[in-house]
Scaffold this motif. Sequence first.
Motif, mmCIF file in Angstrom:
data_model
loop_
_atom_site.group_PDB
_atom_site.id
_atom_site.type_symbol
_atom_site.label_atom_id
_atom_site.label_comp_id
_atom_site.label_asym_id
_atom_site.label_seq_id
_atom_site.Cartn_x
_atom_site.Cartn_y
_atom_site.Cartn_z
ATOM 1 N N PHE A 37 0.820 -1.572 0.175
ATOM 2 C CA PHE A 37 -0.053 -0.369 -0.203
ATOM 3 C C PHE A 37 0.735 0.975 0.280
ATOM 4 C CE2 PHE A 37 -3.880 -1.429 1.175
ATOM 5 C CZ PHE A 37 -3.863 -3.343 1.335
ATOM 6 N N ARG A 38 0.816 2.452 -0.532
ATOM 7 C CA ARG A 38 1.358 3.609 -0.280
ATOM 8 C C ARG A 38 0.080 4.799 0.715
ATOM 9 N NH1 ARG A 38 2.379 4.936 -6.671
ATOM 10 N NH2 ARG A 38 0.047 5.519 -7.264
ATOM 11 N N GLN A 39 0.932 5.911 1.165
ATOM 12 C CA GLN A 39 0.140 6.930 1.295
ATOM 13 C C GLN A 39 1.256 8.436 0.864
ATOM 14 O OE1 GLN A 39 -0.986 6.882 5.441
ATOM 15 N NE2 GLN A 39 -3.087 7.933 5.145
ATOM 16 N N GLU A 44 -5.182 9.502 1.120
ATOM 17 C CA GLU A 44 -5.683 8.363 1.910
ATOM 18 C C GLU A 44 -4.567 7.580 1.717
ATOM 19 O OE1 GLU A 44 -10.463 8.580 2.902
ATOM 20 O OE2 GLU A 44 -9.892 7.011 1.208
ATOM 21 N N ARG A 45 -4.511 6.077 2.210
ATOM 22 C CA ARG A 45 -3.094 4.820 1.590
ATOM 23 C C ARG A 45 -4.609 4.284 0.617
ATOM 24 N NH1 ARG A 45 -0.645 1.815 7.359
ATOM 25 N NH2 ARG A 45 -0.695 3.776 7.463
ATOM 26 N N TYR A 94 5.247 3.598 1.476
ATOM 27 C CA TYR A 94 5.103 2.670 0.852
ATOM 28 C C TYR A 94 5.088 1.702 2.400
ATOM 29 C CZ TYR A 94 4.876 3.819 -4.069
ATOM 30 O OH TYR A 94 4.964 4.755 -5.139
ATOM 31 N N TYR A 95 4.271 0.325 2.464
ATOM 32 C CA TYR A 95 4.136 -0.127 3.489
ATOM 33 C C TYR A 95 3.545 -2.240 2.841
ATOM 34 C CZ TYR A 95 2.648 4.112 5.917
ATOM 35 O OH TYR A 95 2.427 5.401 6.507
ATOM 36 N N TRP A 116 0.622 -4.922 9.941
ATOM 37 C CA TRP A 116 1.425 -3.726 8.651
ATOM 38 C C TRP A 116 2.582 -3.251 9.258
ATOM 39 C CZ3 TRP A 116 -1.046 -1.069 5.058
ATOM 40 C CH2 TRP A 116 -2.569 -1.306 5.294
ATOM 41 N N GLY A 119 6.280 1.529 7.435
ATOM 42 C CA GLY A 119 6.064 2.124 6.281
ATOM 43 C C GLY A 119 7.927 3.002 5.334
#
Length: 126
Positions: A37-39, A44-45, A94-95, A116, A119
Amino acid sequence: QLQLVESGGGLVQPGGSLRLSCAASGDTLDGFSIGWFRQAPGKEREGVLCISSSGGTTNYADSVKGRFTISKDNAKNAVYLQMNSLKPEDTAVYYCAATYGTSRCPVPDLSEYDYWGQGTQVTVSS
C-alpha cells in the motif's frame, strides 16, 4: 506474532527504479497474502499490488500497471516490490501488510489486512 519491516525506499529521479523489501519475522509467510500500500501526503492510503499465499498477484492500482511488480521469496521470508519508470506521483510512504488464510488476494481494503509494517518513504523528484 508476525512482524513486517519495509526497506529500500529513498530519493530517485523520475524514470528511475527502486526495489522495496518487506521482511517478515515471528512467523513464516506461508499461508499469508501480502499487499503493498502507499500513502501520499494529504491522501488516503491506497492499495498497490498483492501477492496471495498461492502466488497469484492482483493489481490494486491501474496507475502502476506495467511499471510495478510484486514477488515473494519463501526462503528469505520476504516480499518485494519492484518499481520501474517511477513518476513524481509515486511519491509516498509505502507499507506492506499481511492477511492470513486467504488463497486469493482480498479487496484493497485496509481492514482486510491484519499486520502492517512501519513504512518506507519513496520520493521521486529531480
